[in-house]
Write a protein that holds these residues in place. Structure first.
Motif, PDB file in Angstrom:
ATOM      1  N   ASP A 180       0.690  -1.124   0.094  1.00 24.84           N
ATOM      2  CA  ASP A 180       0.148  -0.026  -0.038  1.00 24.84           C
ATOM      3  C   ASP A 180       0.894   1.296   0.154  1.00 24.84           C
ATOM      4  O   ASP A 180       0.595   2.124  -0.772  1.00 24.84           O
ATOM      5  CB  ASP A 180      -0.903  -0.079   1.196  1.00 24.84           C
ATOM      6  N   ARG A 181       1.902   1.348   0.941  1.00 21.09           N
ATOM      7  CA  ARG A 181       2.772   2.458   1.075  1.00 21.09           C
ATOM      8  C   ARG A 181       3.529   2.636  -0.305  1.00 21.09           C
ATOM      9  O   ARG A 181       3.574   3.714  -0.791  1.00 21.09           O
ATOM     10  CB  ARG A 181       3.765   2.356   2.222  1.00 21.09           C
ATOM     11  N   ALA A 182       3.966   1.620  -0.877  1.00 27.61           N
ATOM     12  CA  ALA A 182       4.538   1.781  -2.115  1.00 27.61           C
ATOM     13  C   ALA A 182       3.923   2.404  -3.320  1.00 27.61           C
ATOM     14  O   ALA A 182       4.403   2.897  -4.271  1.00 27.61           O
ATOM     15  CB  ALA A 182       5.035   0.428  -2.570  1.00 27.61           C
ATOM     16  N   LEU A 183       2.385   2.386  -3.110  1.00 27.98           N
ATOM     17  CA  LEU A 183       1.708   2.969  -4.310  1.00 27.98           C
ATOM     18  C   LEU A 183       1.670   4.403  -4.167  1.00 27.98           C
ATOM     19  O   LEU A 183       1.478   5.054  -5.348  1.00 27.98           O
ATOM     20  CB  LEU A 183       0.040   2.894  -4.139  1.00 27.98           C
ATOM     21  N   GLU A 184       2.381   5.184  -3.341  1.00 31.64           N
ATOM     22  CA  GLU A 184       2.296   6.444  -2.811  1.00 31.64           C
ATOM     23  C   GLU A 184       4.095   6.835  -3.209  1.00 31.64           C
ATOM     24  O   GLU A 184       4.275   8.029  -2.783  1.00 31.64           O
ATOM     25  CB  GLU A 184       1.868   6.848  -1.807  1.00 31.64           C
ATOM     26  N   LEU A 185       4.738   5.891  -3.688  1.00 32.03           N
ATOM     27  CA  LEU A 185       6.251   6.094  -3.829  1.00 32.03           C
ATOM     28  C   LEU A 185       6.454   6.386  -5.257  1.00 32.03           C
ATOM     29  O   LEU A 185       5.727   6.160  -6.326  1.00 32.03           O
ATOM     30  CB  LEU A 185       7.003   4.969  -3.237  1.00 32.03           C
ATOM     31  N   THR A 186       7.628   7.003  -5.515  1.00 33.85           N
ATOM     32  CA  THR A 186       8.168   7.118  -6.685  1.00 33.85           C
ATOM     33  C   THR A 186       9.244   6.030  -6.795  1.00 33.85           C
ATOM     34  O   THR A 186      10.233   6.366  -6.249  1.00 33.85           O
ATOM     35  CB  THR A 186       8.848   8.597  -7.244  1.00 33.85           C
ATOM     36  N   TYR A 187       9.154   5.332  -7.894  1.00 31.09           N
ATOM     37  CA  TYR A 187      10.409   4.108  -7.965  1.00 31.09           C
ATOM     38  C   TYR A 187      10.507   3.328  -9.112  1.00 31.09           C
ATOM     39  O   TYR A 187       9.404   3.519  -9.959  1.00 31.09           O
ATOM     40  CB  TYR A 187      10.191   3.358  -6.618  1.00 31.09           C
ATOM     41  N   SER A 188      11.428   2.495  -9.487  1.00 30.00           N
ATOM     42  CA  SER A 188      11.647   1.773 -10.575  1.00 30.00           C
ATOM     43  C   SER A 188      12.404   0.565 -10.192  1.00 30.00           C
ATOM     44  O   SER A 188      13.125   0.494  -9.384  1.00 30.00           O
ATOM     45  CB  SER A 188      12.327   2.557 -11.821  1.00 30.00           C
TER      46      SER A 188
END
Length: 230
Positions: free
Chosen positions: A48-56
């Motif tokens: 869930d938290r990762a949905l709000e992150l910028t990442y590749s």
């Protein structure tokens, strides 16, 4: 990815509520035990938290193939690539691209409604080609947590230099294992989905993204169905 983070929170809470009624069953790791609901809630919260992150994130598939997941915020957008295909989700359009041909072809569909996640059906081809997305893993974990006959074991590992919590699930519907990093990225998955054996492992994770990741493949033909799919 343009998705409502409350979706995963609601999912986790639903699982916890169900398990409160049916009773917690233990997950064993080196003599310690934790509840099924605790495990599902922790992994779902990370995703869930990762949905709000910028990442590749880059992944290795069997036979030397590769896949990736890239997402960014402000505005929210995401891109998924796998052997022979690519899916991009932006505020302008959802683009499904076939790249395993002389000239790539992309079909443009209407973008998801604001704060809504893309239809799970959009990820069908990615899953068939070996790229398992976080929503698929959350669904499998939820099903396993609600399966009184499932045996769930927990372990820890390091993937691409990042600590990850892993679960191994044995159940009549099919065994699988999955790891989720502390950042919330899917670290690895191995199992059978829709009759196809799927396996992937994280090889690189970065909190920086290349804006070109969200663009259509160079020279791709475009079929615009946004007006009819909205």
């Amino acid at each position: 990815m343009p998705a409502a983070s409350t979706t995963f929170r609601a999912l986790a809470l639903s699982v916890i509520a169900s398990l409160t009624v049916t009773g917690c069953q233990a997950v064993h790791d080196a003599g310690q035990a934790i509840g099924r609901a605790d495990l599902v809630n922790d992994l779902a919260a990370r995703l869930d938290r990762a949905l709000e992150l910028t990442y590749s994130a880059d992944y290795q598939l069997p036979a030397g193939r590769a896949a990736s997941i890239v997402q960014a915020q402000g505005p929210a957008r995401s891109a998924y690539t796998w052997p022979g295909g690519k899916l991009t989700v932006t505020a302008e359009a959802t683009a499904q691209c076939e790249t395993d041909r002389a000239k790539a072809v992309c079909t443009l569909l209407a973008p998801p409604a604001p704060n809504a996640k893309p239809s799970v059906a959009l990820f069908t081809e990615a899953k068939r080609r070996g790229l398992v997305t976080p929503p698929v893993v959350v669904g499998l974990l939820t099903e396993a947590a609600l399966d009184a006959e499932a045996v769930i074991t927990q372990s820890d590992t390091t993937l691409a230099g990042h600590h990850a919590t892993c679960v191994g699930v044995r159940r009549s519907a099919g065994d699988f294992s999955a790891c989720v990093t502390n950042e919330g990225a899917l670290g690895s998955f191995a199992g059978e989905l829709d009759g196809t054996s799927v396996e992937l492992a994280l090889t690189r994770w970065s909190d920086e993204v290349d804006g070109a990741s969200f663009e259509l493949p160079p020279g791709a033909g475009v079929v615009d169905h946004r007006a009819t799919s909205s």
